[in-house]
Write a protein that holds these residues in place. Structure first.
Motif, PDB file in Angstrom:
ATOM      1  N   PHE A 171     -36.456  -0.864 -25.500  1.00  0.00           N
ATOM      2  CA  PHE A 171     -35.423  -0.078 -26.161  1.00  0.00           C
ATOM      3  C   PHE A 171     -34.547  -0.924 -27.071  1.00  0.00           C
ATOM      4  O   PHE A 171     -34.092  -0.484 -28.103  1.00  0.00           O
ATOM      5  CB  PHE A 171     -34.571   0.660 -25.122  1.00  0.00           C
ATOM      6  N   ASN A 172     -34.378  -2.154 -26.624  1.00  0.00           N
ATOM      7  CA  ASN A 172     -33.600  -3.061 -27.450  1.00  0.00           C
ATOM      8  C   ASN A 172     -34.232  -3.240 -28.820  1.00  0.00           C
ATOM      9  O   ASN A 172     -33.555  -3.390 -29.810  1.00  0.00           O
ATOM     10  CB  ASN A 172     -33.518  -4.427 -26.765  1.00  0.00           C
ATOM     11  N   PHE A 173     -35.540  -3.256 -28.826  1.00  0.00           N
ATOM     12  CA  PHE A 173     -36.227  -3.460 -30.102  1.00  0.00           C
ATOM     13  C   PHE A 173     -36.376  -2.177 -30.891  1.00  0.00           C
ATOM     14  O   PHE A 173     -36.459  -2.203 -32.095  1.00  0.00           O
ATOM     15  CB  PHE A 173     -37.604  -4.085 -29.862  1.00  0.00           C
ATOM     16  N   THR A 174     -36.437  -1.093 -30.167  1.00  0.00           N
ATOM     17  CA  THR A 174     -36.742   0.134 -30.879  1.00  0.00           C
ATOM     18  C   THR A 174     -35.522   0.973 -31.187  1.00  0.00           C
ATOM     19  O   THR A 174     -35.445   1.583 -32.236  1.00  0.00           O
ATOM     20  CB  THR A 174     -37.754   0.980 -30.084  1.00  0.00           C
ATOM     21  N   ILE A 175     -34.567   0.981 -30.267  1.00  0.00           N
ATOM     22  CA  ILE A 175     -33.421   1.866 -30.485  1.00  0.00           C
ATOM     23  C   ILE A 175     -32.237   1.041 -30.945  1.00  0.00           C
ATOM     24  O   ILE A 175     -31.901   0.026 -30.353  1.00  0.00           O
ATOM     25  CB  ILE A 175     -33.073   2.650 -29.201  1.00  0.00           C
ATOM     26  N   GLN A 176     -31.611   1.482 -32.022  1.00  0.00           N
ATOM     27  CA  GLN A 176     -30.418   0.828 -32.503  1.00  0.00           C
ATOM     28  C   GLN A 176     -29.230   1.604 -31.965  1.00  0.00           C
ATOM     29  O   GLN A 176     -29.080   2.795 -32.241  1.00  0.00           O
ATOM     30  CB  GLN A 176     -30.405   0.821 -34.026  1.00  0.00           C
ATOM     31  N   ALA A 177     -28.415   0.907 -31.178  1.00  0.00           N
ATOM     32  CA  ALA A 177     -27.272   1.588 -30.587  1.00  0.00           C
ATOM     33  C   ALA A 177     -26.209   1.823 -31.635  1.00  0.00           C
ATOM     34  O   ALA A 177     -25.982   0.981 -32.492  1.00  0.00           O
ATOM     35  CB  ALA A 177     -26.715   0.737 -29.448  1.00  0.00           C
ATOM     36  N   GLN A 178     -25.581   3.009 -31.563  1.00  0.00           N
ATOM     37  CA  GLN A 178     -24.466   3.286 -32.467  1.00  0.00           C
ATOM     38  C   GLN A 178     -23.186   3.265 -31.661  1.00  0.00           C
ATOM     39  O   GLN A 178     -23.082   3.946 -30.641  1.00  0.00           O
ATOM     40  CB  GLN A 178     -24.644   4.633 -33.168  1.00  0.00           C
ATOM     41  N   SER A 179     -22.233   2.443 -32.089  1.00  0.00           N
ATOM     42  CA  SER A 179     -20.985   2.329 -31.348  1.00  0.00           C
ATOM     43  C   SER A 179     -19.823   2.630 -32.270  1.00  0.00           C
ATOM     44  O   SER A 179     -19.887   2.368 -33.473  1.00  0.00           O
ATOM     45  CB  SER A 179     -20.820   0.910 -30.805  1.00  0.00           C
ATOM     46  N   LEU A 180     -18.766   3.165 -31.648  1.00  0.00           N
ATOM     47  CA  LEU A 180     -17.548   3.446 -32.405  1.00  0.00           C
ATOM     48  C   LEU A 180     -16.442   2.608 -31.772  1.00  0.00           C
ATOM     49  O   LEU A 180     -16.089   2.793 -30.614  1.00  0.00           O
ATOM     50  CB  LEU A 180     -17.212   4.945 -32.324  1.00  0.00           C
ATOM     51  N   ILE A 181     -15.957   1.664 -32.529  1.00  0.00           N
ATOM     52  CA  ILE A 181     -14.915   0.775 -32.022  1.00  0.00           C
ATOM     53  C   ILE A 181     -13.611   1.205 -32.681  1.00  0.00           C
ATOM     54  O   ILE A 181     -13.523   1.273 -33.909  1.00  0.00           O
ATOM     55  CB  ILE A 181     -15.214  -0.694 -32.402  1.00  0.00           C
ATOM     56  N   THR A 182     -12.620   1.528 -31.908  1.00  0.00           N
ATOM     57  CA  THR A 182     -11.331   1.951 -32.461  1.00  0.00           C
ATOM     58  C   THR A 182     -10.218   1.179 -31.775  1.00  0.00           C
ATOM     59  O   THR A 182     -10.457   0.455 -30.813  1.00  0.00           O
ATOM     60  CB  THR A 182     -11.094   3.457 -32.265  1.00  0.00           C
ATOM     61  N   GLY A 183      -9.013   1.347 -32.283  1.00  0.00           N
ATOM     62  CA  GLY A 183      -7.863   0.706 -31.649  1.00  0.00           C
ATOM     63  C   GLY A 183      -6.676   0.670 -32.573  1.00  0.00           C
ATOM     64  O   GLY A 183      -6.654   1.308 -33.636  1.00  0.00           O
ATOM     65  N   LYS A 184      -5.694  -0.085 -32.140  1.00  0.00           N
ATOM     66  CA  LYS A 184      -4.453  -0.159 -32.891  1.00  0.00           C
ATOM     67  C   LYS A 184      -3.962  -1.605 -32.874  1.00  0.00           C
ATOM     68  O   LYS A 184      -4.105  -2.304 -31.871  1.00  0.00           O
ATOM     69  CB  LYS A 184      -3.415   0.761 -32.233  1.00  0.00           C
ATOM     70  N   ILE A 185      -3.427  -2.022 -33.995  1.00  0.00           N
ATOM     71  CA  ILE A 185      -2.926  -3.389 -34.093  1.00  0.00           C
ATOM     72  C   ILE A 185      -1.475  -3.345 -34.534  1.00  0.00           C
ATOM     73  O   ILE A 185      -1.145  -2.715 -35.550  1.00  0.00           O
ATOM     74  CB  ILE A 185      -3.757  -4.206 -35.100  1.00  0.00           C
ATOM     75  N   THR A 186      -0.629  -3.972 -33.765  1.00  0.00           N
ATOM     76  CA  THR A 186       0.786  -4.039 -34.155  1.00  0.00           C
ATOM     77  C   THR A 186       1.292  -5.447 -33.887  1.00  0.00           C
ATOM     78  O   THR A 186       0.667  -6.229 -33.175  1.00  0.00           O
ATOM     79  CB  THR A 186       1.656  -3.050 -33.342  1.00  0.00           C
ATOM     80  N   SER A 187       2.447  -5.741 -34.467  1.00  0.00           N
ATOM     81  CA  SER A 187       3.077  -7.029 -34.204  1.00  0.00           C
ATOM     82  C   SER A 187       3.891  -6.897 -32.925  1.00  0.00           C
ATOM     83  O   SER A 187       4.076  -5.781 -32.413  1.00  0.00           O
ATOM     84  CB  SER A 187       3.972  -7.420 -35.371  1.00  0.00           C
ATOM     85  N   VAL A 188       4.376  -8.025 -32.399  1.00  0.00           N
ATOM     86  CA  VAL A 188       5.150  -7.971 -31.153  1.00  0.00           C
ATOM     87  C   VAL A 188       6.393  -7.102 -31.316  1.00  0.00           C
ATOM     88  O   VAL A 188       6.874  -6.521 -30.357  1.00  0.00           O
ATOM     89  CB  VAL A 188       5.552  -9.385 -30.657  1.00  0.00           C
ATOM     90  N   GLU A 189       6.877  -7.014 -32.571  1.00  0.00           N
ATOM     91  CA  GLU A 189       8.035  -6.144 -32.800  1.00  0.00           C
ATOM     92  C   GLU A 189       7.622  -4.680 -32.912  1.00  0.00           C
ATOM     93  O   GLU A 189       8.468  -3.819 -33.167  1.00  0.00           O
ATOM     94  CB  GLU A 189       8.772  -6.548 -34.089  1.00  0.00           C
TER      95      GLU A 189
END
Lengths: 268, 877
Positions: free
Chosen positions: B13-31
């Protein structure tokens, strides 16, 4: 009182132990003004000023021209008309400035003279990241491709300078663009130096000063006829100047427009 | 078992199937603030390359969709003035939030380093420092390593396989074709870059009207005013060797000067620095043939195919001065003058063994010749080359007092030969182009005169059976004097019309040749049958139209000349006169198509008529060498040729790749075949057989070169292939002769840091010659050269070189190997080199080559320079 405020602000600066830097990036553009004369290249230097939420990009001579105009305006307070023609103005082939707002994902191009400005907004560009890397002037870069305005561009950006900026409207890569050129080498920008803006004044952006127009009008303004009409409306060709007749001036300006036929596109 | 199955499944499966992933999130400063520059990139953990990325929106959120077969990624969060966060994540949809605290980002210093080759418009720039290493001294040493550029053994510079058109220094043409003087003596440290000007039209007024695909070279110096040059002094043994030279140069705005005095007896043929190397100058000579050719010859030992330095036994002095200065109104005055004195010796042995039924007959021959050159050449030219007008007048005066003396020792006899070949030549060439209205008028005038009173003396007298009623006599003197007066004038109009440039021309070409010969035996002049007094006149009025079509990517050039040729020949001794008239139409067409910045294609075709023999016709006997006496009374022969060629040129300056392929085809039709008849009395004459025959010929040239800037290596490889077919008369029979050759070659030039460098070249030739019905004769030749350059310590250089020549003709093969060693110490800061060179370490005395057939064995040995040592000082001015 003033001194106390100044001292206080100095202290707060010192307390904030990481004084954030602001940087200027200098680019050199090598371009082909006249597509029928493929051996005649021209060069012009550009600057990219960067603040956290806004950036400014224009030709250095355009920037100097603006300063010169402001100086004229100051000097001419009592005069009814500003006559700039006799003065030695810095010359530029690129009468525009670009503002970029990374958080809004918007780039604004303001076209034309200091007094008449037109603005246009661009949405984000669709870059294609390529798994190819090279070191340019000792900076590690990765390749990205973009089709824009009928030209295929190849950009090399540096992830280690994490600023989503680049020359002209080329923004939005995860790192500063170090070199970008189209595949026919008509336009080619390269980063030539970086300097810190230690006592930086914030980048001045005033949307009210821009005359917002429609896309198709902006496109028209970049065509030969449009450029011709812009020139005419600026009043530059209205009267004779230094013994050169009005007809001759118009002739010269038209020749110049015709020679500079390979304008970079402002639209997709 | 299930585990195994699962892991196999996973693997598949590793060779045949390409996994689709959705990476999300949020980035803020310490303030808690949104960071404008923040970006998230997903990197390939093995290569580190970015696969996908996203920038934050106004709320600080990001979203990346990625489709990949990788099991895991490296997630990198970057923002200006914040530290980089790196996290390894699995290839699965997930949410990753980051809070960043400020930290200044260090900006790199940008060092703008020009790339090794870059292109601006039609100009390629090569950075000299990128290709130069410690051992290199002259600009020629560096040029030969630049991809796309070749320097041949005679000094000719080729770009993409074609000779360069002009060699400029700072845009000025000081040496006009004789650029070897600058190329060999200009220190590369004075040069910042070498530019190749593609499609370069040297005449500025024609720039946009007459396109060209020729390239010129320009040397960009480091500073505006440059005083430079080189010098050397050396002594050595054995025998006593000496070498001296000084070449000062001055380049400043408006004035350029190169002077030189060079002298040696070490085999360095400095006279080569005065050879015309550009194709344009050679073509000008072809366009205006002066008829000057040498009829009388000394029998000579054939020079071996090794570098002249190995065999040349010389004693040369060269003095030259070259000045170019700008006068008023863009007018340039140029004076080039040179004086060359040389004494050369050539010694060769040949053994021929004939296998006959009666037994073997061996013939040995030893040739010892000395040649003396005394040549004074002067050229003064005045030029105005602006976008508005062009004027060039060139006056050339050449005075040569050359002679030779030698002996040929064979089994039977010792023959003395002595030749004097003086020549006086004066010519003036004027070209003027000026705009009249919207067209250009061009006027051209060439007047050339030369005189060549040549004389050959042979002792004892040759061909007594012909010249002296079979009575031996002591000496023969053959005089052969030719004088030529050539003129060429034309008027031309160049008019641009839309995308066309039309150039009609009317011209007149004339040649008047007077040939006079007498033979004297033992001070008695021979009668009329050994005398000539012939006036040959040739007049060619012509009209010619040149059409040029030019659009940005395509140039087409069509030339249509209509020529009338009048030949008149009057022989005063035999009181006869002949006249001939021919009308020819010799069109040619040339097209050059530029596909893009990388590819260029050319196509050419031509039809040509040529008339041979005309200046070589004589009906009285002439002894042109001690082995040959002949008359040459052939008719004027019209040959017709058709030529076609196609070429493809590729160059990518960004990747430093250059390559080209060129195919040429020629078919020439001749009206008759000539045979070389050996008469019973030993004399030669020509007989012609009215048999229309043709020669066909094709050559294919392929070549590629690449510069690998990471390992500082220039690689080049290619091959030349050729095939030609012609008819010959052999034993009264017409037979077909077929020649084929294939010549692969390669060259590697590399540098290992600052410690070592090496150059290797290999040239191989396989040639076959086949006569109809016979087995083909094969000939193999291999030339290899290896140079290892070592820098054991700072300012020390050790060079180890070896050349290997291998010859195989028929069944006999010979090897010649010549190793050399050079040690050099450079005095720091003063640019002074102390150098010791040991040449021909194995002390080989002769260059051997051999031929071997069923009927004879032939071996020749040319005496080369023995082992020698030379200590010298070299300095830069």
């Amino acid at each position: 009182m003033y001194y106390i405020i100044a001292l206080l602000s100095l202290i707060t600066q010192a307390v904030k132990d990481n004084p954030l830097q602001k940087a200027s990036f200098y680019y050199t553009l090598t371009y082909l003004p006249d597509s029928t004369r493929t051996n005649t290249y021209a060069k012009e230097n550009f600057v990219l000023l960067h603040d956290d939420t806004i950036s400014y990009f224009s030709s250095i001579n355009y920037l100097k021209m603006g300063e010169a105009f402001q100086q004229f305006e100051k000097n001419a307070k009592n005069q009814t008309q500003i006559n700039t023609r006799g003065a030695k103005l810095p010359l530029t082939g690129f009468m525009f400035r670009i503002y970029h707002f990374p958080l809004r994902g918007v780039t604004i191009q303001a076209l034309d003279m200091i007094s008449h400005a037109y603005g246009i907004e661009y949405p984000s560009l669709h870059w294609q990241i390529i798994a190819e890397t090279q070191t340019i002037n000792d900076i590690f870069t990765q390749k990205a491709k973009l089709y824009f305005g009928g030209r295929n561009y190849e950009a090399w950006f540096s992830p280690s300078i994490p600023i989503p900026e680049g020359p002209y409207i080329f923004k939005g890569l995860p790192g500063l663009i170090i070199r970008i050129s189209d595949d026919k080498n008509n336009y080619s920008w390269e980063l030539t130096s970086i300097s810190e803006r230690e006592d930086a004044t914030p980048i001045h952006y005033n949307p009210k000063a821009l005359d917002w127009i429609k896309r198709k009008d902006m496109i028209y303004l970049n065509t030969y006829d449009g450029r011709r009409s812009r020139l005419a409306s600026s009043g530059v060709l209205d009267s004779e100047w230094q013994g050169i007749s009005k007809e001759e001036l118009i002739q010269r300006a038209e020749n110049n427009l015709r020679k500079n036929n390979n304008q970079i596109e402002i639209m997709e | 078992m299930i585990k195994l199955f699962n892991s196999i499944l996973l693997l598949i499966f590793n060779f045949t199937i390409q996994a689709q992933s959705l990476i999300t999130g949020k980035i803020t400063s310490v303030e808690g603030q949104v960071i404008g520059t923040a970006s998230v990139a997903i990197n390939d953990s093995s290569t580190g390359n970015i696969l996908a990325y996203a920038l934050c929106n106004a709320k600080g959120e990001y979203k990346i969709e990625i489709t990949s077969s990788l099991e895991q990624f490296v997630l990198q969060v970057r923002a200006f003035n914040y530290p980089t966060e790196i996290r390894t994540i699995p290839n699965q949809s997930a949410v990753y939030n980051f809070t960043l605290s400020p930290k200044p980002t260090e900006l790199p210093n940008v060092l703008v380093k020009p790339p090794p080759v870059y292109k601006r418009g039609d100009t390629l720039h090569y950075q000299v420092t990128e290709y130069a290493d410690q051992k290199d001294r002259s600009i020629a040493d560096v040029l030969r390593k630049m991809p796309g550029i070749e320097v041949q053994t005679d000094g000719r510079v080729l770009y993409q396989g074609k000779p360069i058109q002009k060699y400029y220094i700072e845009g000025m043409d000081l040496l006009e074709g004789k650029y070897n003087l600058a190329n060999q003596n200009l220190p590369h440290v004075s040069v910042s870059s070498v530019q190749i000007l593609e499609n370069h039209q040297p005449i500025r007024i024609l720039d946009s009207l007459v396109p060209t695909d020729r390239a010129s070279l320009n040397i960009k110096l480091k500073s505006n005013i440059t005083v430079t040059g080189s010098g050397r002094a050396g002594i050595g043994a054995a025998p006593i060797l000496w070498d001296a030279g000084i070449t000062p140069m001055l380049f400043k705005k408006g004035t350029q000067f190169i002077g030189s005095y060079q002298a040696n007896n070490t085999g360095n043929d400095v006279g080569k620095q005065l050879t015309t190397l550009t194709l344009e100058n050679l073509m000008a000579q072809m366009d205006n043939p002066t008829g000057a050719s040498q009829t009388l010859q000394m029998i000579d030992a054939a020079a071996p195919p090794v570098s002249t330095q190995r065999y040349l036994d010389n004693n040369v002095h060269l003095l030259t001065g070259n000045l170019l200065t700008k006068l008023k109104k863009d007018l340039e005055l140029r004076i080039n003058t040179s004086y060359l004195i040389d004494a050369q010796q050539r010694i060769g042995d040949a053994i021929t063994i004939y296998y006959t039924p009666q037994g073997d007959i061996a013939l040995t021959e030893t040739i010892q010749n000395r040649y003396f050159t005394n040549a004074l050449n002067t050229q003064i030219s005045l030029q105005q080359n602006t976008p508005k007008s062009y004027l060039k007048n060139m006056l050339t005066v050449n005075l040569h007092q050359n002679s030779g003396r030698g002996t040929v020792q064979n089994t039977l006899d010792t023959v003395g030969q002595h030749i004097a070949t003086p020549m006086q030549q004066i010519s003036n060439e004027l070209r003027w182009i000026t705009p009249i209205g919207k067209q250009l008028i061009s006027l051209y005038s060439l007047v050339h005169y030369d005189a060549m009173p040549h004389q050959l003396s042979i002792t004892p007298g040759a061909f007594p059976q012909i010249l002296n009623n079979n009575v031996a006599y002591s000496s023969l003197q053959q005089q052969f004097t030719q004088r030529h007066l050539n003129t060429h004038h034309y008027a031309e109009l160049t008019k641009g019309w839309r995308k066309w440039t039309v150039t009609p021309r009317m011209g007149l070409h004339t040649t008047a040749q007077h040939t006079k010969s007498t033979a004297t035996i033992d001070k008695t002049q021979m009668p009329a049958n050994a005398q000539n007094d012939i006036q040959a006149n040739y007049t060619k009025p012509y009209v010619k139209a040149t059409l040029v079509y030019k659009i940005p990517k395509l140039d087409i050039n069509i030339v249509m000349p209509l020529n009338t040729h009048f030949f008149t020949l009057s022989d005063a001794k035999r009181e006869n006169a002949t006249q001939n008239r021919f009308v020819t139409f010799d069109p040619n067409v040339y097209a050059n198509y530029t596909l893009n910045g990388y590819w260029r294609f050319t196509l050419a075709g031509a039809r040509q008529n040529s008339f041979s023999n005309f200046n070589q016709i004589f009906s009285g006997l002439v002894t042109d060498s001690y082995r040959s006496i002949r008359i040459n009374n052939l008719p004027v022969a019209q040959s017709q040729a058709a030529i076609a060629s196609v070429g493809a040129y590729f160059r990518n300056p960004i990747k430093s790749v250059f390559s080209h392929i060129n195919y040429q085809w020629l078919r020439q039709k001749n009206p008759f075949l000539t045979t070389n008849l050996i008469n019973p009395d030993g004399s030669r004459s020509f007989e012609f057989l009215a048999f229309e025959n043709s020669i066909s010929n094709y050559t294919l040239q392929i070549k590629g070169s690449k510069y690998l800037s990471k390992i500082k290596t220039t690689l080049s490889a290619g091959a030349d292939l050729g095939h030609s077919q012609s008819k010959q008369v052999l034993d009264g029979q017409i037979t077909r002769s077929t020649n084929r050759f294939i010549k692969p070659h390669t060259k590697v030039s590399t540098r290992f840091g600052t410690v070592a460098a090496f150059d290797y070249t290999l040239n191989y030739t396989l040639a076959t010659n086949a006569l109809q019905g016979n087995d083909p004769n094969r000939f193999n030749q291999l030339t290899q050269s290896l140079q290892i350059h070592l820098y054991p310590a700072k300012n020390h250089y050790l060079g180890l070189m070896a050349e290997h020549f291998y010859n195989k003709a028929f069944r006999q093969s010979t090897h010649n190997v010549y190793p050399d060693i050079t040690y050099r110490y450079t005095l720091p800061k003063k640019r002074i080199d102390f150098q010791i060179t040991l040449m021909n370490l194995l002390n080989e005395q002769q260059y051997l080559s051999a031929q071997f057939t069923d009927f004879f064995f032939y071996q020749s040995a040319f005496t080369i320079r023995p082992r020698q040592v030379l200590a010298s000082v070299k300095f830069q001015l």
